[in-house]
Write an enzyme that holds these catalytic residues in place. Structure first.
Site, mmCIF file in Angstrom:
data_model
loop_
_atom_site.group_PDB
_atom_site.id
_atom_site.type_symbol
_atom_site.label_atom_id
_atom_site.label_comp_id
_atom_site.label_asym_id
_atom_site.label_seq_id
_atom_site.Cartn_x
_atom_site.Cartn_y
_atom_site.Cartn_z
ATOM 1 N N TYR A 1 1.107 -1.423 -0.587
ATOM 2 C CA TYR A 1 -0.305 -0.415 0.253
ATOM 3 C C TYR A 1 1.163 0.764 0.124
ATOM 4 O O TYR A 1 0.691 2.517 -0.758
ATOM 5 C CB TYR A 1 -0.519 0.528 1.086
ATOM 6 N N ASN A 2 2.120 0.924 0.388
ATOM 7 C CA ASN A 2 2.517 2.208 1.002
ATOM 8 C C ASN A 2 3.039 3.036 -0.292
ATOM 9 O O ASN A 2 3.694 3.775 -0.559
ATOM 10 C CB ASN A 2 4.096 2.571 1.761
#
Length: 352
Positions: free
Chosen positions: A201-202
């Site tokens: 996600y990051n």
């Protein structure tokens, strides 16, 4: 001479041009220039686009709270909204509470053929008028866990939706955006500022930050504007349940060697820390994000970046510029230590 008149006379002498030094004059000029720029920016920021009727806006991720709320709000404002949903049922639910001008299309950002079908649908609906707005609000779910709990497939599944899929659909819609001299609004979580847990996600949010910056500079010559809306974490029971489910799935599939190195107590404390972090940092009010997206779409001069929510404006931004030691210390305070580390100091903020 009365005392008040004497004081006014002395002040006038001190402030007269003859008594001002070059340094004082320079300071006054700088302050006046800064004040003028602030006033100019405030006035410019309030200008809105005229003749909104008949303009088309395509929104991805309308099966999420943010995308769904924005689609309904823009529909009420008179836009022709084309809302992309993950399933036909979600599209029907959105159409049932909207006007007849709102159209929906199924979209799977991990499938290029699905993207192509959505592009064809948008092209047909816009009828040669071009696309005034593209809002990338789609977000795939991702397991958030220690990095050595993950496999490469966990990263692929996230990047295909949150990064590569959004890039592909943006590139294919650029001709329509150029034709209408429209704008692109990319919705990015505060995790775009810094990484705090493992997972793709990051990476996807950092990638969208970079893509948005490059895209903005490359297509501004064609009258297309690009904005980033950085928002807080939003807490829903569904998201919290997915996170817990994914964490349990990852734990159960770990080889015994890795599970033993962390220990059952670590898993229990990590789940508790994750739940506590969601409760502490997440917000249930999405109105701030809707307001930022509204400005990015309706303003004559949209901003390059928006920050919605206290943690997006201050907490994560501050940590991204702070020394790594500070952010690392905060992480150690929030999460437990593996059994193999030999540390006996638990995350002190877990039970707060």
């Amino acid at each position: 001479m009365p005392l008040m008149s004497t004081w006014r006379y002395m002040v006038s002498l001190q402030m007269s041009p003859q008594n001002l030094s070059f340094s004082d004059s320079l300071h006054i000029v700088i302050l006046a220039s800064i004040l003028s720029l602030i006033i100019y920016w405030l006035i410019r920021d309030r200008h809105r686009v005229r003749n909104l009727s008949g303009k088309y806006i395509f929104i991805t991720g309308c099966d999420t709270r943010l995308g769904n709320a924005l689609a309904r709000w823009l529909d009420k404002r008179g836009f022709f909204v084309i809302a992309a949903c993950a399933t036909e049922q979600e599209g029907q639910e959105l159409r049932s509470c909207s006007s007849l001008s709102l159209k929906t299309v199924n979209l799977d950002l991990a499938d290029s053929s699905s993207i192509s079908r959505a592009i064809a649908f948008v092209t047909e609906e816009t009828e040669g008028k071009g696309l005034f707005g593209l809002v990338n609000a789609a977000e795939g779910t991702t397991p958030a866990a220690p990095t050595d709990w993950l496999r490469i497939d966990d990263f692929h599944s996230e990047l295909e939706v949150n990064l590569l899929g959004l890039i592909e659909i943006t590139l294919k819609l650029l001709p329509l955006l150029k034709k209408a001299k429209g704008r692109v609004v990319n919705l990015i979580n505060a995790k775009g500022f810094m990484a705090f847990v493992g997972g793709g996600y990051n990476l996807s949010k950092w990638g969208m930050e970079s893509f948005s910056d490059i895209l903005r500079r490359d297509i501004q010559h064609f009258g297309v504007k690009v904005s980033i809306v950085g928002h807080s974490f939003f807490n829903t029971e569904a998201n919290s349940g997915i996170m817990e489910r994914d964490l349990l799935r990852l734990w159960n599939r770990l080889p015994n060697e890795i599970r033993d190195s962390y220990g059952e107590k670590y898993f229990s404390e990590y789940r508790k820390a994750q739940r506590s972090s969601v409760k502490r940092l997440c917000n249930s009010d999405i109105s701030k994000v809707i307001k930022c997206m509204e400005h990015a779409l309706l303003a004559k001069y949209p901003r390059t970046r928006y920050a919605a929510g206290w943690d997006a404006k201050f907490f994560w931004l501050f940590l991204s510029y702070a020394p790594s030691y500070l952010s690392d210390t905060l992480f150690y305070m929030l999460f437990p230590a593996p059994a193999a580390s030999g540390s006996t100091v638990p995350g002190v903020l877990i039970n707060i």
